[in-house]
Design a protein around this motif. Structure first.
Motif, PDB file in Angstrom:
ATOM      1  N   ALA A  86       0.797  -1.223   0.000  1.00  0.00           N
ATOM      2  CA  ALA A  86       0.000   0.000   0.000  1.00  0.00           C
ATOM      3  C   ALA A  86       0.832   1.277   0.000  1.00  0.00           C
ATOM      4  CB  ALA A  86      -0.955   0.007   1.191  1.00  0.00           C
ATOM      5  N   GLY A  87       2.064   1.219   0.437  1.00  0.00           N
ATOM      6  CA  GLY A  87       2.908   2.405   0.451  1.00  0.00           C
ATOM      7  C   GLY A  87       3.550   2.720  -0.885  1.00  0.00           C
ATOM      8  N   HIS A  88       3.318   1.892  -1.896  1.00  0.00           N
ATOM      9  CA  HIS A  88       3.961   2.069  -3.200  1.00  0.00           C
ATOM     10  C   HIS A  88       2.950   2.467  -4.267  1.00  0.00           C
ATOM     11  CE1 HIS A  88       7.647   0.258  -1.696  1.00  0.00           C
ATOM     12  NE2 HIS A  88       6.888  -0.666  -1.123  1.00  0.00           N
ATOM     13  N   GLU A  89       3.375   3.344  -5.160  1.00  0.00           N
ATOM     14  CA  GLU A  89       2.522   3.753  -6.273  1.00  0.00           C
ATOM     15  C   GLU A  89       2.579   2.716  -7.387  1.00  0.00           C
ATOM     16  OE1 GLU A  89       3.702   7.646  -7.492  1.00  0.00           O
ATOM     17  OE2 GLU A  89       3.036   8.561  -5.630  1.00  0.00           O
ATOM     18  N   ILE A  90       1.466   2.531  -8.076  1.00  0.00           N
ATOM     19  CA  ILE A  90       1.423   1.586  -9.192  1.00  0.00           C
ATOM     20  C   ILE A  90       2.238   2.072 -10.381  1.00  0.00           C
ATOM     21  CG2 ILE A  90      -0.808   0.622  -8.533  1.00  0.00           C
ATOM     22  CD1 ILE A  90      -1.975   2.307 -10.909  1.00  0.00           C
ATOM     23  N   ALA A  91       2.548   3.370 -10.413  1.00  0.00           N
ATOM     24  CA  ALA A  91       3.295   3.934 -11.540  1.00  0.00           C
ATOM     25  C   ALA A  91       4.631   3.235 -11.731  1.00  0.00           C
ATOM     26  CB  ALA A  91       3.499   5.433 -11.341  1.00  0.00           C
ATOM     27  N   GLY A  92       5.269   2.800 -10.658  1.00  0.00           N
ATOM     28  CA  GLY A  92       6.546   2.103 -10.768  1.00  0.00           C
ATOM     29  C   GLY A  92       6.409   0.803 -11.520  1.00  0.00           C
TER      30      GLY A  92
END
Length: 141
Positions: A86-92
């Motif tokens: 949850a702390g990571h953006e899907i953009a990566g």
């Protein structure tokens, strides 16, 4: 000889969900037709339509009409749903699998609106992601 990783029991799973595959297809081509996504992902059009509806409802996509076609924009700051990521953006993930995201709809080849980014191009600060840059080693999956 079968190992524990190639055994008959384990042949049906994949790393990416159908939702991820559909989102990646849209990130690659924001003007893609649902029919083409279905073929690319090995799904029915009805399943793809339901997945796109899910992605829109949860804020991962926005849809606009462009004549008779739909154009999609992936929300650049959207985060993974599972608490473990949850702390990571899907953009990566999308940048890694689909290429850099454009935060604006694309224009037919050859035309560029003022301030617009062509498909595949990226301005500094457009996408914040959690993928390592070229100076950091990537972990094997």
């Amino acid at each position: 000889m079968e190992s524990e990783h190639t055994g008959h029991r384990r042949n049906g799973w994949t790393f990416l969900t159908n939702h991820a595959r559909v989102l990646i297809a849209i990130a690659r081509d924001p003007g893609i037709r649902l029919r083409d996504i279905a073929v690319d992902c090995g799904l029915t059009e009805r399943t793809v339509q339901a997945i796109v509806t899910d992605l829109q409802a949860d804020g991962y996509l926005t849809r606009t009409r462009d004549g008779r076609r739909n154009r999609y924009v992936v929300a650049p700051g959207a985060r993974f749903r599972h608490p473990a990521e949850a702390g990571h953006e899907i953009a990566g993930l999308l940048a890694y699998l689909a290429g850099p995201l454009s935060t604006q709809p694309t224009v037919p080849t050859g035309e560029v609106r003022a301030g617009e980014v062509r498909a595949g191009e990226m301005r500094a600060g457009d996408v914040r992601n959690d993928t390592p840059d070229d100076s950091e080693p990537r972990a094997a999956v």
